[in-house]
Design a protein around this motif. Structure first.
Motif, PDB file in Angstrom:
ATOM      1  N   LEU A  20     -36.114 -18.648  -1.831  1.00  0.00           N
ATOM      2  CA  LEU A  20     -36.227 -19.964  -0.865  1.00  0.00           C
ATOM      3  C   LEU A  20     -35.182 -19.675   0.321  1.00  0.00           C
ATOM      4  N   ILE A  21     -34.135 -19.186   0.235  1.00  0.00           N
ATOM      5  CA  ILE A  21     -33.132 -18.785   1.276  1.00  0.00           C
ATOM      6  C   ILE A  21     -33.504 -17.907   2.077  1.00  0.00           C
ATOM      7  N   ARG A  22     -34.861 -17.117   1.637  1.00  0.00           N
ATOM      8  CA  ARG A  22     -35.294 -15.916   2.391  1.00  0.00           C
ATOM      9  C   ARG A  22     -34.273 -14.743   2.767  1.00  0.00           C
ATOM     10  N   TYR A  23     -33.877 -14.267   1.481  1.00  0.00           N
ATOM     11  CA  TYR A  23     -32.876 -13.212   1.606  1.00  0.00           C
ATOM     12  C   TYR A  23     -33.111 -12.162   2.609  1.00  0.00           C
ATOM     13  N   PRO A  24     -34.272 -11.563   2.536  1.00  0.00           N
ATOM     14  CA  PRO A  24     -34.397 -10.332   3.700  1.00  0.00           C
ATOM     15  C   PRO A  24     -34.063 -10.706   4.836  1.00  0.00           C
ATOM     16  N   ASN A  25     -34.457 -11.935   5.364  1.00  0.00           N
ATOM     17  CA  ASN A  25     -33.914 -12.305   6.607  1.00  0.00           C
ATOM     18  C   ASN A  25     -32.668 -12.413   7.006  1.00  0.00           C
ATOM     19  N   LEU A  26     -31.939 -12.885   5.784  1.00  0.00           N
ATOM     20  CA  LEU A  26     -30.421 -13.119   5.909  1.00  0.00           C
ATOM     21  C   LEU A  26     -29.853 -11.783   5.848  1.00  0.00           C
ATOM     22  N   LEU A  27     -30.485 -10.687   5.178  1.00  0.00           N
ATOM     23  CA  LEU A  27     -29.974  -9.357   5.278  1.00  0.00           C
ATOM     24  C   LEU A  27     -29.906  -8.793   6.660  1.00  0.00           C
ATOM     25  N   MET A  28     -31.086  -9.105   7.324  1.00  0.00           N
ATOM     26  CA  MET A  28     -31.120  -8.702   8.624  1.00  0.00           C
ATOM     27  C   MET A  28     -30.187  -9.467   9.668  1.00  0.00           C
ATOM     28  N   LEU A  29     -29.992 -10.443   9.400  1.00  0.00           N
ATOM     29  CA  LEU A  29     -28.732 -11.284  10.047  1.00  0.00           C
ATOM     30  C   LEU A  29     -27.548 -10.683  10.035  1.00  0.00           C
ATOM     31  N   ILE A  30     -26.981 -10.287   8.593  1.00  0.00           N
ATOM     32  CA  ILE A  30     -25.976  -9.799   8.493  1.00  0.00           C
ATOM     33  C   ILE A  30     -25.824  -8.402   9.167  1.00  0.00           C
ATOM     34  N   LEU A  31     -26.807  -7.438   8.937  1.00  0.00           N
ATOM     35  CA  LEU A  31     -26.862  -6.009   9.608  1.00  0.00           C
ATOM     36  C   LEU A  31     -26.586  -6.489  11.175  1.00  0.00           C
ATOM     37  N   SER A  32     -27.455  -7.367  11.805  1.00  0.00           N
ATOM     38  CA  SER A  32     -27.309  -7.404  13.117  1.00  0.00           C
ATOM     39  C   SER A  32     -25.989  -7.815  13.618  1.00  0.00           C
ATOM     40  N   GLN A  33     -25.419  -8.704  12.968  1.00  0.00           N
ATOM     41  CA  GLN A  33     -23.962  -9.271  13.314  1.00  0.00           C
ATOM     42  C   GLN A  33     -23.029  -8.086  13.232  1.00  0.00           C
TER      43      GLN A  33
END
Length: 171
Positions: A20-33
């Motif tokens: 639901l929270i689209r964890y792969p996208n959130l992992l990419m956000l963490i990695l990018s930051q």
């Protein structure tokens, strides 16, 4: 036997929560930051004799805030798309199938309230009250995007791309 069933139900709920929270996208956000902070900003600041504005803990807090707000944004987006998704992709529905509409709204509010509370704390720690206001504006923009802007070609794309860029800029 009840313990195994309870454990299994928790696993299933967690699985669909992460979808639901689209964890792969959130992992990419963490990695990018993290890449921006540790491999772009930090080397430049330190090579010029400067010191990082955010401690590691405050940076961690900032990343968690952006993850909570982004995840909540995905939830509210699915919430507003529910009727269309029932027709277009009924087998992929999470809201209305694995989580009730009420549960998804509650998760959305809890995630945003947690993010806003953490954002307020971070703002106080940094002495920047404007940061708390920025987090609130982002939450509201994501809600408005899901409710209205995404149906407007230019404004929908503008809002989403601006918020995506800002999630990297805020580092």
């Amino acid at each position: 036997m009840d313990d195994r069933r309870s454990f299994s139900m928790v696993n299933i709920m967690l699985k669909y929560y992460f979808k639901l929270i689209r964890y792969p996208n959130l992992l990419m956000l963490i990695l990018s930051q993290c890449l921006i902070r540790y491999f772009l900003i930090k080397p430049i600041v330190e090579s010029n004799g400067g010191q990082m504005a955010l401690s590691d803990f405050n940076f961690f807090l900032l990343v968690m805030i952006t993850l909570l707000i982004s995840g909540a944004g995905y939830i509210i987006n699915d919430y507003f798309d529910l009727e269309g998704d029932k027709i277009n992709k009924p087998l992929k529905l999470i809201i209305g199938h694995h989580f009730s509409v009420e549960q998804s709204r509650m998760i959305y509010f809890v995630m945003n309230l947690t993010a806003l509370a953490a954002g307020s704390y971070l703002s106080v720690q940094l002495g920047l009250w404007q940061l708390a206001v920025i987090f609130l504006i982002i939450v509201l923009m994501l809600w408005y995007y899901s409710a209205r802007y995404k149906r407007m070609m230019f404004w929908g794309n503008f809002v989403v791309s601006s918020l995506t860029a800002f999630s990297l800029f805020i580092v």
